[in-house]
Design an enzyme around this catalytic site. Structure first.
Site, PDB file in Angstrom:
ATOM      1  N   TRP A 171      -2.539  -2.877  -0.196  1.00 54.51           N
ATOM      2  CA  TRP A 171      -2.874  -1.457  -0.352  1.00 54.51           C
ATOM      3  C   TRP A 171      -1.678  -0.556  -0.013  1.00 54.51           C
ATOM      4  O   TRP A 171      -1.837   0.536   0.531  1.00 54.51           O
ATOM      5  CB  TRP A 171      -4.088  -1.087   0.501  1.00 54.51           C
ATOM      6  CG  TRP A 171      -5.291  -1.927   0.222  1.00 54.51           C
ATOM      7  CD1 TRP A 171      -6.195  -1.769  -0.790  1.00 54.51           C
ATOM      8  CD2 TRP A 171      -5.723  -3.079   0.958  1.00 54.51           C
ATOM      9  NE1 TRP A 171      -7.159  -2.752  -0.725  1.00 54.51           N
ATOM     10  CE2 TRP A 171      -6.901  -3.565   0.327  1.00 54.51           C
ATOM     11  CE3 TRP A 171      -5.239  -3.745   2.079  1.00 54.51           C
ATOM     12  CZ2 TRP A 171      -7.603  -4.682   0.799  1.00 54.51           C
ATOM     13  CZ3 TRP A 171      -5.927  -4.867   2.546  1.00 54.51           C
ATOM     14  CH2 TRP A 171      -7.090  -5.320   1.910  1.00 54.51           C
ATOM     15  N   HIS A 172      -0.472  -1.028  -0.369  1.00 50.44           N
ATOM     16  CA  HIS A 172       0.750  -0.312  -0.011  1.00 50.44           C
ATOM     17  C   HIS A 172       1.565   0.057  -1.251  1.00 50.44           C
ATOM     18  O   HIS A 172       2.782  -0.093  -1.274  1.00 50.44           O
ATOM     19  CB  HIS A 172       1.608  -1.170   0.933  1.00 50.44           C
ATOM     20  CG  HIS A 172       0.951  -1.473   2.233  1.00 50.44           C
ATOM     21  ND1 HIS A 172       1.386  -2.467   3.082  1.00 50.44           N
ATOM     22  CD2 HIS A 172      -0.122  -0.914   2.851  1.00 50.44           C
ATOM     23  CE1 HIS A 172       0.612  -2.520   4.151  1.00 50.44           C
ATOM     24  NE2 HIS A 172      -0.309  -1.581   4.034  1.00 50.44           N
ATOM     25  N   ALA A 173       0.913   0.542  -2.292  1.00 50.53           N
ATOM     26  CA  ALA A 173       1.599   0.871  -3.538  1.00 50.53           C
ATOM     27  C   ALA A 173       2.562   2.048  -3.352  1.00 50.53           C
ATOM     28  O   ALA A 173       2.220   3.046  -2.722  1.00 50.53           O
ATOM     29  CB  ALA A 173       0.574   1.202  -4.624  1.00 50.53           C
TER      30      ALA A 173
END
Length: 654
Positions: free
Chosen positions: A583-585
């Site tokens: 969840w680190h785009a």
């Protein structure tokens, strides 16, 4: 602060008919908690221009960074008319957002709080189509994330500056991180690396009994890994390769999640010039004579293309800030005619600016959370992670009473930002050797892998078994993907998205090392009762690596498991089947020189268009070795300074 009401279906129907008759429209929203809407019709261009709904600044997206920037600007100059348009809903005082431990339940039961971006099917993932979720609510990821307090190494920020971005080095950005936070606890007085008066609260957060797994992890690491040390502060921007306790974005005094919506925006209820419109999606930026003058947006409830019957407009006299995240921001620009010629022609969009870098440079972290069985008497968050509305009520009651209990923690209690030693480099193999020399060897603050233990089973049902997890993610994957539109007019259309996970052997090698390292630590912890077999690699029959339930841990002095090449293949197959987004785009509107694929300059201006900026994680030109919430806050604070400075300039807006 004013909440904007969406126009009713009747109003939209009337507007549609009027458009057909008059071929022109404009509307002005006088926004209040009473949800009033005035639509003014006109046939002449002069009348249209005079009644366009005017703001000074419009934010196209209301995520973590947007709330920071808009909140700072509104507080600094309450006369500024600011509109935030967010596709998701409000988060104010909703229990799924303010209770820290409910982040897991949101992932499983509150899917409407997330975007779910489905990628291309990939052979590197065993034929799977990866799915990347991102926050879909005011505050974005800060309102739904794991609340892990992690800050990027100073060398990462310096790397941004070296690409040609003056003012974006660690010497200028680290103070912005401190400005944003109030660090609670003993470290506050011991370290000069943390803030003590900012809106965002950081603490250890949670009842002591939930720290047991984290404490056991640290005790095991101290006895097993004699080479690496222990440190109280793992987030000083420089320390790496040492075990330590984790802190979280949780207020120790209230037990609440510390997100940007509640601490930068909702605090300004008295400011009637700060307007928030939720459940509306920005389709494109309106550009006239190479100047951004507003945005088109459409109600989320339609779920269809932005046709005349649904499309609304708002106009900005000074600035449009695209802030819809690493998926939303590039696609808004693409639908606005800002992208490569090939992509725009494919989607029948008239090109305004040729920027091939828009939507490229997608970066992320790859993560896996293998579960382990633990003794039944050990306190974990499984009672919350797998709770029903009935079983969770006692914990809600306790939280309401004193702000304490299991709901106060995220369950991530300790870990390490890990770098390989000589023995580990041998395990990592030849595919990693070049990457080590080029990226890590001369940057001692850069971790290769992050390891964290979780006091519970975050996702899925554990069948009544008590579990903990050992998570690990690759800090700097070689995988670089893209995010592209498939429709020039429909903001609801599925994206052409490919993160390119595990297409490089080096990324697989790091994950393989992570599995072996975390398993050795887990099976020596006092609470260990074996692997959760069905969610571990399927090793060949007779392998020394075979997983099983156990009556207790192995001795600290026991030898490490010896893995064969067939075992390694089983681990690789496991990762292809289970690896997912962390969840680190970031990175899809990169801040770097235009000729190098850049989208924005160091002032966050989109190349080739006036009065248009991007301010969110999509501007990060390179990946960061940490969870990305802190980086989003820094970008938001920096953007606020840049915009405030320009608003004061007589040249700005001329």
């Amino acid at each position: 602060m004013v909440a904007v009401s969406p126009p009713s279906k009747a109003v939209r129907s009337f507007l549609s008919e009027s458009i057909k008759k008059h071929h022109s429209t404009c509307h002005r929203e006088y926004l209040s908690y009473n949800f009033q809407l005035l639509i003014i019709m006109s046939e002449t261009k002069a009348q249209i221009d005079s009644c366009r709904p005017q703001y000074d600044i419009i934010f196209a997206g209301g995520g973590a960074a947007a709330c920071v920037t808009a909140g700072r600007l509104a507080a600094g100059d309450p006369s500024l008319k600011i509109l935030i348009i967010e596709a998701g809903g409000h988060t104010r005082e909703l229990q799924e957002h303010i209770h820290p431990a409910l982040f897991s339940n949101n992932l499983k039961f509150r899917q409407e709080l997330f975007w779910h971006h489905v990628g291309s099917k990939s052979e590197a993932l065993g034929g799977r189509a990866p799915i990347v979720s991102s926050g879909r609510c005011l505050g974005g990821g800060s309102s739904v994330n794991f609340m892990v307090y992690a800050r990027a190494p100073a060398s990462d920020l310096d790397g941004w500056e070296k690409l040609g971005n003056p003012g974006w080095g660690s010497h200028e950005l680290i103070p912005l991180s401190a400005k944003a936070e109030t660090f609670q606890g003993e470290l506050k007085s011991k370290s000069g690396h943390h803030g003590d008066s900012g809106p965002i609260k950081i603490s250890r957060g949670g009842p002591e009994e939930t720290f047991t797994i984290g404490t056991q992890f640290l005790e095991t690491a101290a006895a097993y890994d004699l080479e690496r040390g222990f440190i109280e502060d793992t987030e000083d921007f420089t320390t790496c390769d040492a075990y330590g306790p984790f802190h979280r974005y949780v207020d120790a005094e209230t037990g609440r999640r510390s997100d940007t919506a509640h601490h930068y925006v909702y605090t300004q209820e008295a400011n009637k010039n700060l307007h928030i419109l939720v459940k509306h999606r920005v389709s494109r930026v309106i550009i006239e004579n190479n100047r951004a003058v507003g945005v088109e947006y459409t109600p989320e409830e339609t779920g269809t293309s932005c046709g005349l019957q649904n499309c609304l407009k708002a106009f900005a006299s000074r600035l449009v800030v695209v802030s819809a995240g690493s998926f939303g921001s590039p696609t808004i620009l693409q639908r606005s005619g800002i992208a490569s010629k090939v992509l725009l022609e494919l989607n029948q969009v008239e090109q305004i600016v040729d920027l091939p870098g828009v939507g490229e440079n997608y970066n992320d972290h790859n993560v896996v959370f293998p579960p382990y069985l633990t003794s039944e008497d050990l306190v974990s968050l499984n009672k919350v992670f797998c709770a029903t509305e009935v079983t969770i009520q006692p914990y809600l009651d306790q939280w309401k009473n004193d702000g304490q209990g299991l709901l106060v923690t995220n369950g991530l209690n300790s870990g390490i930002k890990l770098r390989p030693n000589e023995k580990d480099l041998t395990v990592l193999g030849d595919s990693f050797a070049h990457l080590w020399e080029s990226k890590f060897a001369n940057s001692p603050d850069k971790p290769v892998l992050c390891i964290a233990n979780i006091a519970g089973f975050v996702r899925g049902e554990e069948g009544g078994k008590n579990c903990f997890q050992m998570g690990y993610f690759v800090e700097y994957p070689l995988a670089i993907g893209h995010v592209r539109i498939t429709s020039g007019i429909d903001p609801f259309a599925r994206l052409d998205f490919n993160p390119r996970y595990l297409e490089h052997e080096a990324d697989l090698a790091v994950l393989r090392w992570g599995y072996k390292r975390t398993r050795e630590l887990a099976r020596r912890m006092k609470c260990f009762r074996g692997e959760f077999v069905s969610l571990h690699p399927s090793f060949p029959e007779g392998s020394a690596a075979t997983t099983r339930e156990a009556s207790g841990p192995v001795a600290i002095s026991d030898p490490d498991i010896l893995y064969t090449s067939e075992d390694d293949k089983a681990i690789d197959d496991y990762h292809r089947a289970y690896v997912s987004t962390a969840w680190h785009a970031l990175g899809t509107c990169a801040m770097k020189p235009r000729e190098q694929g850049g989208v924005v300059d160091p002032r966050l201006n989109v190349y080739g268009v006036k009065n248009l900026k991007v301010a969110d994680l999509s501007i990060a030109p390179l990946n960061v070795g940490a969870n990305t919430y802190n980086t989003a806050i820094i970008i938001g604070e920096k953007a606020a300074l840049i915009i405030a400075e320009e608003l004061q300039s007589t040249k700005y807006g001329e």
